[in-house]
Design a protein around this motif. Structure first.
Motif, PDB file in Angstrom:
ATOM      1  N   ARG A 164      25.786  71.093  16.016  1.00  0.00           N
ATOM      2  CA  ARG A 164      25.670  69.868  15.782  1.00  0.00           C
ATOM      3  C   ARG A 164      26.083  68.556  16.837  1.00  0.00           C
ATOM      4  O   ARG A 164      24.920  67.569  17.042  1.00  0.00           O
ATOM      5  CB  ARG A 164      25.935  69.813  13.927  1.00  0.00           C
ATOM      6  CG  ARG A 164      25.007  68.590  13.521  1.00  0.00           C
ATOM      7  CD  ARG A 164      25.662  69.012  12.013  1.00  0.00           C
ATOM      8  NE  ARG A 164      24.422  67.630  11.322  1.00  0.00           N
ATOM      9  CZ  ARG A 164      23.649  67.728  10.898  1.00  0.00           C
ATOM     10  NH1 ARG A 164      22.824  69.155  11.136  1.00  0.00           N
ATOM     11  NH2 ARG A 164      22.823  66.721   9.976  1.00  0.00           N
TER      12      ARG A 164
ATOM     13  N   LYS B 128      16.348  67.436  12.285  1.00  0.00           N
ATOM     14  CA  LYS B 128      18.292  67.581  11.604  1.00  0.00           C
ATOM     15  C   LYS B 128      18.249  66.583  10.617  1.00  0.00           C
ATOM     16  O   LYS B 128      18.908  65.966   9.475  1.00  0.00           O
ATOM     17  CB  LYS B 128      19.161  67.302  12.467  1.00  0.00           C
ATOM     18  CG  LYS B 128      19.256  68.301  13.954  1.00  0.00           C
ATOM     19  CD  LYS B 128      19.258  69.464  12.730  1.00  0.00           C
ATOM     20  CE  LYS B 128      18.854  70.721  13.616  1.00  0.00           C
ATOM     21  NZ  LYS B 128      19.263  72.152  12.635  1.00  0.00           N
ATOM     22  N   ASP B 159      23.355  74.405  10.298  1.00  0.00           N
ATOM     23  CA  ASP B 159      23.673  74.816  11.615  1.00  0.00           C
ATOM     24  C   ASP B 159      24.360  75.625  12.070  1.00  0.00           C
ATOM     25  O   ASP B 159      24.516  76.607  13.407  1.00  0.00           O
ATOM     26  CB  ASP B 159      23.781  73.362  12.173  1.00  0.00           C
ATOM     27  CG  ASP B 159      22.486  72.181  12.420  1.00  0.00           C
ATOM     28  OD1 ASP B 159      21.339  73.066  12.401  1.00  0.00           O
ATOM     29  OD2 ASP B 159      22.622  71.240  12.589  1.00  0.00           O
TER      30      ASP B 159
END
Lengths: 203, 203
Positions: A164, B128, B159
């Motif tokens: 991320r 995202k 993720d």
DNA sequence: TGTTATGTACACCGCTCTGTGTGCTTACGG
DNA sequence: CCGTAAGCACACAGAGCGGTGTACATAACA
């Protein structure tokens, strides 16, 4: 290796050619990625002729594999061997090291190489399993009810934070640390003297 | 686009050239990765001449960007719009979709392109953030104390599971789902009538 | 009929990449 | 001193890549 660094002054040129190549790999593969880093540039950065590089490594694949094999000691031990921290603190300290390692090279390598059979991919798997195992050990030390599960969970948090951070360009490790705190508190029965005072929790 | 699909029968050749290209991209970019998939192969798979492909897309970069932009509706809506589930169940259902999407293409793209300024990387970030936002919305619906935080945490789990599944070649989503359960239970005060009445087992 | 848009087939350019071949230089060891 | 081993500089092969140029084919519309 053989008889490279034996002379009183050592061979100026030869001593450490491999090390320079691997050192340059560490930097360049991380900064630019594996596929985007050509051997020409890499050899120039390592101050090694291309010919020499290919005498030390049969090819780029082998170099990449070696490059990935060099992480275990440094990063792993630096956290897990800290005796100044309680097991519980060690589990949380894992999420404070990203400044040193901005992104997980194993994930990057697995994506870039894209071949699960590549020797480097194998090293990546081994490393991930080793990390999970050490987390599990520490979790057991901290008195977790199911250390394996907690270890696997924390490992997932690390990978999630790394991925991320990469995609969003923003540090995700604090979020992971927050989750870790919840998990740890939930997994440790609170009867175990996990935090300060872990002496007689041996069993 | 313009006047492609207007005829009573449509142009046999032209109708859907773009779609075929994008469809082939979806498959090949996932299976082989972006960098490893050449335009020659891609055009052959799409049954489109290379010349035509470059008349629809200015370059591979634009094609990649478009390829990434095509995921939002399908995957996102398929979970968040399910009215047959409670908000809490929807939050957990997210971890059951990986069979459809074996690995997150956004992470792969971010790693492969390696350029945060690449338009595709921008789409990845947008996606995202959108996922985290929808998770936060659902968390709010479920009565979470801090929906934004829970959304961000769950997004990190997704993720992490994707990355770990990729590196280890083993499904990591069950682990992520287990963590999610803990987080959700911890974040929802239990006063909110989210699930099938999780009684007042607080304190 | 001819024009125009769209697409095909195929060769091609320029670039970068991994990997080699060749000859020269350096330093140590006898 | 000369031999040997390691390394360097440089060019080059071979392949794949993104992207283009050219000539031809098809279908709609005038």
């Amino acid at each position: 290796m053989t008889e490279l660094e034996k002379g009183p002054q050592g061979r100026r040129r030869g001593r450490g050619a491999r090390e320079r190549i691997l050192s340059a790999s560490q930097q360049l593969f991380r900064e630019q990625g594996i596929n985007r880093t050509g051997m020409d540039l890499l050899c120039a950065a390592a101050q090694v002729s291309k010919r020499t590089a290919y005498q030390h490594f049969t090819g780029k694949d082998e170099l990449v594999a070696e490059y990935l094999r060099r992480f275990d000691p440094s990063v792993l031990s630096s956290v897990f061997d800290r005796t100044d921290l309680t097991p519980r603190e060690r589990l949380l300290a894992v999420f404070d090291i990203p400044p040193t390692t901005p992104l997980c090279p194993y994930i990057a390598a697995a994506v870039e190489l894209h071949d699960p059979e590549h020797p480097a991919s194998q090293y990546a798997r081994d490393y991930k399993k080793a990390v999970a195992a050490r987390l599990a050990d520490t979790a057991r030390e901290a008195g977790a009810a199911d250390p394996e599960q907690l270890g696997e969970q924390l490992a997932l948090l690390i990978d999630g934070a790394a991925a991320r951070t990469r995609v969003l360009n923003a540090d995700a490790f604090p979020t992971a640390a927050a989750i870790a705190t919840v998990l740890i508190d939930n997994a440790i029965p609170a009867t175990a003297g996990d935090d300060r005072r872990r002496e007689e929790a041996s069993s």
